[in-house]
Design an enzyme around this catalytic site. Structure first.
Site, mmCIF file in Angstrom:
data_model
loop_
_atom_site.group_PDB
_atom_site.id
_atom_site.type_symbol
_atom_site.label_atom_id
_atom_site.label_comp_id
_atom_site.label_asym_id
_atom_site.label_seq_id
_atom_site.Cartn_x
_atom_site.Cartn_y
_atom_site.Cartn_z
ATOM 1 N N GLN A 1 -10.969 14.353 6.705
ATOM 2 C CA GLN A 1 -9.194 14.808 6.065
ATOM 3 C C GLN A 1 -9.483 15.043 5.108
ATOM 4 O O GLN A 1 -10.009 14.968 4.307
ATOM 5 C CB GLN A 1 -9.832 12.934 6.199
ATOM 6 N N LYS B 1 -12.068 2.402 -11.635
ATOM 7 C CA LYS B 1 -11.975 2.492 -12.997
ATOM 8 C C LYS B 1 -12.271 1.082 -14.145
ATOM 9 O O LYS B 1 -10.866 0.193 -13.789
ATOM 10 C CB LYS B 1 -11.273 3.252 -14.123
ATOM 11 N N GLN C 1 -14.704 5.895 -10.297
ATOM 12 C CA GLN C 1 -15.872 6.402 -10.545
ATOM 13 C C GLN C 1 -17.217 6.597 -9.774
ATOM 14 O O GLN C 1 -17.235 5.609 -9.267
ATOM 15 C CB GLN C 1 -16.993 6.139 -11.755
ATOM 16 N N TYR D 1 -23.303 11.457 8.687
ATOM 17 C CA TYR D 1 -22.106 11.393 9.341
ATOM 18 C C TYR D 1 -21.526 12.774 9.804
ATOM 19 O O TYR D 1 -20.137 12.099 11.072
ATOM 20 C CB TYR D 1 -21.542 11.127 8.329
ATOM 21 N N THR E 1 -9.744 8.736 0.636
ATOM 22 C CA THR E 1 -8.700 8.103 0.715
ATOM 23 C C THR E 1 -9.163 6.792 -0.195
ATOM 24 O O THR E 1 -9.994 5.650 -0.058
ATOM 25 C CB THR E 1 -7.830 7.138 2.336
ATOM 26 N N LEU E 2 -7.708 6.386 -0.566
ATOM 27 C CA LEU E 2 -7.640 5.507 -1.976
ATOM 28 C C LEU E 2 -7.418 4.402 -1.785
ATOM 29 O O LEU E 2 -5.528 4.514 -1.391
ATOM 30 C CB LEU E 2 -7.728 5.777 -3.516
ATOM 31 N N GLU E 3 -7.601 3.215 -1.977
ATOM 32 C CA GLU E 3 -7.064 2.043 -2.101
ATOM 33 C C GLU E 3 -6.759 1.198 -2.904
ATOM 34 O O GLU E 3 -7.398 1.095 -3.643
ATOM 35 C CB GLU E 3 -7.205 0.876 -0.661
ATOM 36 N N THR F 1 -10.096 0.174 -16.576
ATOM 37 C CA THR F 1 -9.139 0.660 -17.276
ATOM 38 C C THR F 1 -7.590 -0.056 -16.158
ATOM 39 O O THR F 1 -6.895 -1.551 -15.951
ATOM 40 C CB THR F 1 -8.420 1.848 -17.349
ATOM 41 N N TYR F 2 -7.263 0.352 -14.839
ATOM 42 C CA TYR F 2 -6.953 -0.506 -13.902
ATOM 43 C C TYR F 2 -7.513 -2.393 -13.533
ATOM 44 O O TYR F 2 -7.226 -3.182 -13.379
ATOM 45 C CB TYR F 2 -7.335 0.527 -12.748
#
EC number: 3.5.4.13
Length: 188
Positions: A180, A111, A156, A170, A135-137, A113-114
């Protein structure tokens, strides 16, 4: 391959469980206070960060090796927000669980904003028939500590539907990140 609209996203989430929990609108306030928005947008879905974090530390390691990753390189943290040290990063997971259809590939973008604060959100594509928590980095590119918020929007997801189903998904190839549940570290 075409990008999918809010109508398609709502239908797939409500009838096929593609996103759980699912927010059909765009949420910009919580308990009377402004938040970083999440939920369905015109051509995407803004995901939220959960309360589980793994913050990178260099106390125990001298080399970051994706083939032989040392779990001691992270400090586990749970809270409503996370402070990322300068020039470092943290891992988190989404609040939402995804089930991607066989003829769909997603691209996930951080996003603005970040990004405007020097915090970059990186997520790889969700492949056909992948499912799980994402999983987000979060990379802090600034020389100052950076704050990220649990329960608020962070990236998003854009959904692209192929002209035909893929030959091998996959799930078919038993992808290593299939299903996961927590913040998942690298698997070589």
């Amino acid at each position: 391959m075409s990008i999918k609209s809010d109508k398609w996203i709502r239908r797939m989430a409500e009838q096929h469980g593609m996103i759980e929990p699912f927010e059909p609108g765009q949420i910009r306030q919580q308990d009377g206070r402004k938040i970083i928005s999440y939920g369905t947008s015109s051509y995407g879905y803004d995901i939220r960060c959960a309360r589980e974090f793994k913050v990178f530390t260099n106390i125990h390691s001298t080399v970051v090796d994706p083939k032989n990753f040392d779990e001691k390189s992270f400090v586990d943290f749970e809270g409503d927000y996370c402070i990322i040290p300068p020039n470092s990063f943290a891992l988190a997971r989404t609040v939402e669980y995804f089930r991607i259809p066989r003829d769909v590939l997603t691209v996930c973008l951080g996003k603005s904003t970040y990004a405007r604060c020097g915090i970059i959100v990186n997520v790889t594509p969700f492949e056909p028939e992948w499912e799980g928590y994402v999983t987000l980095e979060f990379s802090n590119t600034t020389p100052l500590p950076a704050k990220i918020y649990a329960g608020e929007g962070c990236a998003q997801v854009l959904f692209f539907q192929g002209d035909e189903e893929c030959a091998v998904s996959y799930k078919d190839r038993n992808g290593k990140y299939q299903g996961q549940h927590g913040v998942t570290l690298p698997k070589a």
